[in-house]
Write an enzyme that holds these catalytic residues in place. Structure first.
Site, PDB file in Angstrom:
ATOM      1  N   ARG A 192      90.313 -43.091 110.702  1.00 37.16           N
ATOM      2  CA  ARG A 192      90.303 -42.010 109.709  1.00 37.16           C
ATOM      3  C   ARG A 192      91.717 -41.465 109.513  1.00 37.16           C
ATOM      4  O   ARG A 192      92.109 -41.115 108.398  1.00 37.16           O
ATOM      5  CB  ARG A 192      89.350 -40.893 110.142  1.00 37.16           C
ATOM      6  CG  ARG A 192      87.877 -41.273 110.065  1.00 37.16           C
ATOM      7  CD  ARG A 192      86.982 -40.145 110.545  1.00 37.16           C
ATOM      8  NE  ARG A 192      87.039 -38.988 109.651  1.00 37.16           N
ATOM      9  CZ  ARG A 192      86.474 -37.811 109.931  1.00 37.16           C
ATOM     10  NH1 ARG A 192      85.835 -37.649 111.087  1.00 37.16           N
ATOM     11  NH2 ARG A 192      86.560 -36.810 109.078  1.00 37.16           N
ATOM     12  N   CYS A 251      91.298 -31.603 112.525  1.00 37.05           N
ATOM     13  CA  CYS A 251      90.297 -32.678 112.653  1.00 37.05           C
ATOM     14  C   CYS A 251      89.559 -32.787 111.325  1.00 37.05           C
ATOM     15  O   CYS A 251      90.165 -32.642 110.271  1.00 37.05           O
ATOM     16  CB  CYS A 251      89.350 -32.401 113.825  1.00 37.05           C
ATOM     17  SG  CYS A 251      88.420 -30.856 113.681  1.00 37.05           S
TER      18      CYS A 251
END
Length: 294
Positions: A192, A251
């Site tokens: 990611r 995050c």
């Protein structure tokens, strides 16, 4: 280096203190989290450590006016919710979740950012407690009284927004700040972070915040138990993180960034911020800059 966690065997020795409310047990969880709870918890009826209160950061300790989920509330909202849980700033507080540690660190960082001085997470959380055959109950406790504490937010342990990070990046680009003046750690998975994997949320760009480095939160733990301080230090060193300088963690939505923040604080970092909305805001923007790794 400071202790931010407690082992299950050590907690078991405090069971009488928990019963008398001398030690406050706070259970937290996420209803929309990945299906990653261990089978012994997921496949059983609800289980809790005896005399646990519910720290609900999804519906109570939350800013409901923000467009993103699970945002840190105002001091006033947090203080009111803490009153109802009968919390005091100097209470010995132990936080745990039913994943091992997926969101317990989030509750932990919220508490210390509001000035609570003696908060720890339970290493391995409820799954580790159950594996150790320690006592459990099927209901949560309701606080029997309220408090009137005055919250005292910490100056160098708190949540920041996109504007804060944008300002810091602009300072770096203009040469008015050095790279060490802001170190951004992305707690998402490597795929990611690089942008090689699509984001789980719709209409979300891939990649990462410019100048950020990647320390996947899962690399810091084994089954919800933080690795040794030496192992954690090695991981931060490998990413060239200076623990004496400011650190911002990010995050997907501000949850697992708190795991990285807790690890940094355990290693002695004293200026740590969590980007609250994280990639759910930055990745959704069409104007905030991103980088994609090859």
């Amino acid at each position: 280096m400071i202790s931010t966690t407690i082992r299950c065997n050590e907690l078991a020795q405090k069971i009488e203190l928990i019963a008398t409310n001398t030690v406050k047990m706070l259970f937290t969880t996420m209803t929309n989290a990945p299906a990653s709870k261990p089978d012994l918890v997921r496949d059983s009826s609800p289980l809790y450590i005896p005399n646990s209160l519910f720290f609900d950061f999804e519906h109570v300790f939350v800013d409901k006016k923000r467009p993103f989920g699970n945002m840190m509330p105002s001091v006033e909202v947090f203080q009111s919710a803490a009153h109802k849980l009968s919390l005091r700033l100097d209470d010995e507080i132990i936080v745990y979740d039913d994943f091992g540690n997926f969101c317990a660190s989030r509750a932990w960082f919220m508490l210390i950012s509001m000035g609570f001085t003696n908060v720890k997470t339970l290493d391995g959380g409820l799954p580790e407690w159950v594996r150790g055959n320690h006592p459990t109950v099927t209901t949560l406790l309701r606080a029997k009284s309220t408090t009137d504490i005055q919250i005292k937010p910490a100056a160098t342990l708190s949540f920041v927004d996109a504007e804060y990070i944008s300002t810091k990046l602009a300072m770096l680009d203009s040469g008015t700040a050095t790279p060490a003046s802001i170190q951004i750690i992305d707690a998402r998975s490597s795929s990611r972070y690089t942008g090689s994997e699509p984001e789980p949320r719709a209409n979300m760009r891939v990649g990462h915040i410019p100048r950020s480095v990647n320390i996947h939160y899962a690399s810091l733990q084994n089954e919800g138990i933080f690795k040794s301080l030496d192992e954690l230090k090695s991981i931060f060193d490998d990413s060239n993180i200076n623990l004496d300088e400011e650190i911002v963690t990010s995050c997907g939505s501000g949850i697992t960034a708190c795991i990285v923040a807790q690890a940094a604080i355990s290693l002695g970092a004293s200026c740590v911020y969590v980007y609250d909305a994280s990639w759910s805001e930055w990745g959704a923007s069409q104007t905030l800059p991103i980088e994609v790794s090859q």
